[in-house]
Design a protein around this motif. Structure first.
Motif, PDB file in Angstrom:
ATOM      1  N   UNK A   1      61.203  36.877  55.518  1.00  0.00           N
ATOM      2  CA  UNK A   1      60.654  36.447  56.812  1.00  0.00           C
ATOM      3  C   UNK A   1      61.718  35.917  57.761  1.00  0.00           C
ATOM      4  N   UNK A   2      62.607  35.077  57.212  1.00  0.00           N
ATOM      5  CA  UNK A   2      63.523  34.362  58.098  1.00  0.00           C
ATOM      6  C   UNK A   2      64.465  35.301  58.850  1.00  0.00           C
ATOM      7  N   UNK A   3      64.774  36.449  58.255  1.00  0.00           N
ATOM      8  CA  UNK A   3      65.652  37.414  58.929  1.00  0.00           C
ATOM      9  C   UNK A   3      64.983  37.922  60.203  1.00  0.00           C
ATOM     10  N   UNK A   4      63.710  38.288  60.075  1.00  0.00           N
ATOM     11  CA  UNK A   4      62.959  38.769  61.240  1.00  0.00           C
ATOM     12  C   UNK A   4      62.799  37.668  62.280  1.00  0.00           C
ATOM     13  N   UNK A   5      62.548  36.439  61.812  1.00  0.00           N
ATOM     14  CA  UNK A   5      62.343  35.310  62.722  1.00  0.00           C
ATOM     15  C   UNK A   5      63.604  35.029  63.535  1.00  0.00           C
ATOM     16  N   UNK A  60      62.615  26.461  67.685  1.00  0.00           N
ATOM     17  CA  UNK A  60      61.783  27.537  67.136  1.00  0.00           C
ATOM     18  C   UNK A  60      62.234  27.991  65.750  1.00  0.00           C
ATOM     19  N   UNK A  61      63.422  27.631  65.351  1.00  0.00           N
ATOM     20  CA  UNK A  61      63.900  28.001  64.016  1.00  0.00           C
ATOM     21  C   UNK A  61      63.042  27.388  62.913  1.00  0.00           C
ATOM     22  N   UNK A  62      62.279  26.352  63.256  1.00  0.00           N
ATOM     23  CA  UNK A  62      61.358  25.736  62.284  1.00  0.00           C
ATOM     24  C   UNK A  62      60.305  26.729  61.797  1.00  0.00           C
ATOM     25  N   UNK A  63      60.107  27.804  62.547  1.00  0.00           N
ATOM     26  CA  UNK A  63      59.133  28.830  62.154  1.00  0.00           C
ATOM     27  C   UNK A  63      59.446  29.418  60.784  1.00  0.00           C
TER      28      UNK A  63
END
Length: 459
Positions: free
Chosen positions: A141-145, A355-358
């Motif tokens: 997920x984090x890569x896409x985010x 927004x990185x908290x996403x």
């Protein structure tokens, strides 16, 4: 979907060239562009964002829940429309409350508004990560985010032109999907003899009105978009006419789309049992047995999430800019526009970092936090409408009494009612956020020994 009024074509890229003169935005957006901005911000497919969560909460009564939410939002949208005429400036609820109740109350309203604006880009990045991970499980997920945050940040720094151009493509993809989805959902329901009233009565697993209002409190985040239109007041042509019209068109159009999508989703998949409530819509679309439709849905949904992140980040940056311009936040950081791009670059970058908290959050928590901040801001705007027109201007006779007292009063009552239906943890985090805002206010005013900085509307 909405179309331009006769004789009013959609703004061309040339017309949308945003420049800054003496630190101010250039007025380049007409009603169609404002409506398009609001709809992309709201994302027509956002009905699928919390679909699984609210379906389980209400026992399959999502369409009825959306009806309740739309009724509440129409009253509040009307208050935003009227206040955008009184104060056609960037800053939305912050400006309206500030000018009606003073700098201190205005600051706290703006601080509450920041909560939902800061979390809205975040929820869109989370959605992009969840759905892209479902499509490509090998990529976390984090890569896409992170990739989505970088792309959106660049587009927002370039300026409002990039936002307006991207909106056309995003709405087109989602419109194609919506038409195809409704057609296949009707065909599926006809073959299974689905009760047409089932989406309103529910499946019987959950009863009573309480869950409907709890669901409506969550679904408020779907309507965040009509208020974002007001943040573009300083970039709108003839803003006292175009902005109020765009707010109402956006609210009602989006509400109807949400209700229809929720209704036909219940037809297509009349169950509240999902593998994952966060991505339940993938199962709903897949149940129609059309692989190409599932692919189009993922494309449209991810594009919508990117578009909403694009527009929501643009809006929160302008809120921060307005507060910085007033001196409530450090003006050297927040209150300056980049001379080359004509955009508040530093606020945009700050929102990107937050927004990185996403990459660590969950969908339900973010949804509730967005609704918490939004409902406080909505309540303040309804009260500001009453204060400005009924009290300050003394418009109290005949229709004015209804227009300036009864209607905003209903809007206020409905938003407070929805607000009290949020979860306990939401109040803990939300009230903590307000406490931080109050401490910041004490620092800015030196324990209220100095007046709270406010916007000079004579500029």
């Amino acid at each position: 979907m909405t179309h331009p009024a006769p004789g009013e074509p959609l703004a061309s890229p040339t017309e949308l060239t945003a420049q800054v003169t003496e630190g101010r935005f250039k007025r380049v957006l007409g009603t169609p562009s404002l409506v398009l901005f609001g709809l992309v911000y709201m994302v027509p497919l956002t009905a699928f964002t919390t679909y699984g969560i609210v379906t389980q909460l209400t026992g399959g009564r999502v369409p009825m829940t959306y009806v309740i939410t739309l009724v509440a939002m129409v009253f509040t949208a009307r208050s935003y429309s009227r206040m955008s005429v009184a104060y056609p400036y960037s800053g939305s609820a912050y400006i309206y409350t500030q000018q009606s109740f003073g700098g201190a109350i205005g600051f706290l309203a703006g601080w509450a508004l920041l909560l939902d604006y800061l979390f809205l880009p975040m929820i869109n990045y989370l959605i992009v990560g969840l759905y892209m991970n479902q499509t490509f499980p090998s990529i976390p997920n984090w890569v896409w985010i992170v990739g989505a945050i970088l792309l959106v940040t660049v587009l927002n720094v370039i300026g409002i032109v990039s936002v307006a151009r991207a909106n056309f493509v995003i709405i087109a993809v989602q419109t194609i999907f919506i038409i195809a989805f409704v057609v296949f959902a009707i065909g599926s329901a006809t073959g299974h003899h689905v009760d047409p009233l089932l989406p309103f009565r529910g499946d019987g697993t959950v009863t009573g009105l309480g869950p409907l209002f709890q669901g409506a409190a969550i679904l408020c985040l779907s309507f965040l978009g009509f208020d974002s239109v007001s943040t573009l007041s300083e970039e709108a042509k003839d803003s006292t006419r175009t902005v109020p019209r765009a707010i109402m068109i956006t609210t009602i159009t989006a509400g109807v789309i949400f209700i229809l999508l929720a209704y036909f989703s219940q037809w297509a998949f009349p169950s509240n049992k999902f593998t994952s409530a966060d991505t339940a819509s993938i199962e709903v679309v897949a149940s129609l047995g059309q692989q190409w439709l599932s692919v189009l849905f993922i494309a449209g949904f991810v594009a919508g999430g990117m578009g909403s992140a694009l527009t929501s980040q643009a809006s929160v940056a302008r809120i921060l800019f307005a507060m910085g311009r007033d001196g409530v936040l450090p003006s050297a950081i927040f209150g300056r526009l980049n001379k080359r791009f004509g955009t508040p670059v530093v606020p945009i970058l700050i929102v990107s970092v937050v927004s990185l908290y996403a990459a660590f959050a969950d969908l339900l928590t973010i949804s509730n936090m967005i609704s918490f901040g939004a409902l406080i801001a909505f309540s303040c705007v309804n009260l500001a409408t009453f204060k400005h027109y009924f009290i300050d201007r003394g418009e109290r006779r005949g229709w004015h009494a209804v227009n300036n007292l009864v209607l905003p009063g209903i809007g206020f009552g409905l938003t407070v009612w929805l607000w009290t239906n949020l979860t306990g943890m939401t109040f803990v985090v939300g009230l903590s956020w307000l406490a931080i805002g109050f401490i910041l206010l004490l620092i800015v005013t030196r324990l209220f020994r100095r007046p709270t900085p406010t916007l000079d509307l004579k500029e």
